[in-house]
Write a protein that holds these residues in place. Structure first.
Motif, PDB file in Angstrom:
ATOM      1  N   TYR A 262      -4.334   2.638   8.092  1.00 49.15           N
ATOM      2  CA  TYR A 262      -3.733   1.398   7.616  1.00 49.15           C
ATOM      3  C   TYR A 262      -2.978   0.683   8.726  1.00 49.15           C
ATOM      4  CZ  TYR A 262      -5.058   2.482   2.849  1.00 49.15           C
ATOM      5  OH  TYR A 262      -5.774   2.739   1.709  1.00 49.15           O
TER       6      TYR A 262
ATOM      7  N   VAL B 164       0.860  -1.185   0.000  1.00 54.51           N
ATOM      8  CA  VAL B 164       0.000   0.000   0.000  1.00 54.51           C
ATOM      9  C   VAL B 164       0.896   1.235   0.000  1.00 54.51           C
ATOM     10  CG1 VAL B 164      -1.770   1.321   1.214  1.00 54.51           C
ATOM     11  CG2 VAL B 164      -1.732  -1.162   1.436  1.00 54.51           C
TER      12      VAL B 164
ATOM     13  N   ARG C 227       5.109   9.709   0.332  1.00 56.04           N
ATOM     14  CA  ARG C 227       3.990   8.955   0.903  1.00 56.04           C
ATOM     15  C   ARG C 227       4.503   7.732   1.666  1.00 56.04           C
ATOM     16  NH1 ARG C 227       2.059   7.710  -4.598  1.00 56.04           N
ATOM     17  NH2 ARG C 227       4.247   8.137  -4.855  1.00 56.04           N
TER      18      ARG C 227
ATOM     19  N   GLU D  92      -2.316   6.978   6.732  1.00 51.89           N
ATOM     20  CA  GLU D  92      -1.343   6.043   7.306  1.00 51.89           C
ATOM     21  C   GLU D  92      -1.823   5.456   8.637  1.00 51.89           C
ATOM     22  OE1 GLU D  92       3.255   5.750   8.937  1.00 51.89           O
ATOM     23  OE2 GLU D  92       2.555   7.656   8.107  1.00 51.89           O
TER      24      GLU D  92
ATOM     25  N   SER E 207       0.354   4.779   0.742  1.00 49.27           N
ATOM     26  CA  SER E 207      -0.743   5.474   1.403  1.00 49.27           C
ATOM     27  C   SER E 207      -0.746   6.975   1.157  1.00 49.27           C
ATOM     28  CB  SER E 207      -0.638   5.216   2.914  1.00 49.27           C
ATOM     29  OG  SER E 207      -1.616   5.928   3.629  1.00 49.27           O
TER      30      SER E 207
END
Length: 160
Positions: free
Chosen positions: A130, A120, A152, A127, A122
């Protein structure tokens, strides 16, 4: 696999997205408050097209009692390379377990496809979400101007 949760307003179910969902998914992405301000340019012209839905494993969360079939959230799983490409929940529905349900469903789909991990990249404000659903921070994806002007967090879900 049928995944669902029961909310105060009824049951939320996950179903495979179909081409006619494309405009709804595009509106959900472009209308996300998470992409206001400095992030707005990233989604201003973003489009989830019927071809994308047909090519990837895209699933939507809908209220089982809503005859209009309003999409509350969705995700897209790319198998090669294994990546959770998109995950969005309608702004007014966040914090009610829909995102967690979508991640649980994604993990099941990944497992069924024989994947052992899913990457991923994000959006920075996501963040924390997740990580709260089990993704592990693995690094940082560098900015890629003009589309993405900021670094990211890069995470991954291990699929047992």
């Amino acid at each position: 696999m049928k995944s669902s949760i029961t909310s105060a307003r009824g049951e939320i179910v996950i179903r495979r997205a179909v081409a006619r969902d494309a405009k709804r998914l595009t509106r959900l992405v472009r209308g996300s408050r998470a992409y206001e301000g400095q992030y707005a340019a990233m989604v201003a012209d973003y489009r989830v097209g019927p071809d994308y839905i047909e090519t990837h494993r895209v699933f939507v969360a809908v209220d089982a009692d809503d005859s209009a079939g309003r999409v509350l959230g969705f995700y897209a799983l790319i198998l090669v390379p294994a990546e959770l490409d998109l995950l969005f929940v309608e702004d007014g529905r966040q914090g009610r377990g829909i995102g967690r349900l979508l991640v649980e469903h994604m993990r099941s789909e990944a497992r069924a496809a024989g994947l052992d991990r899913v990457r991923v990249v994000s959006h920075p404000p996501a963040e924390g979400f997740y990580r709260s659903v089990g993704a592990l921070l693995t690094g940082t994806a560098s900015a890629n101007p003009p589309a993405v002007a900021w670094d990211r967090p890069e995470l991954e879900f291990l699929i047992p």
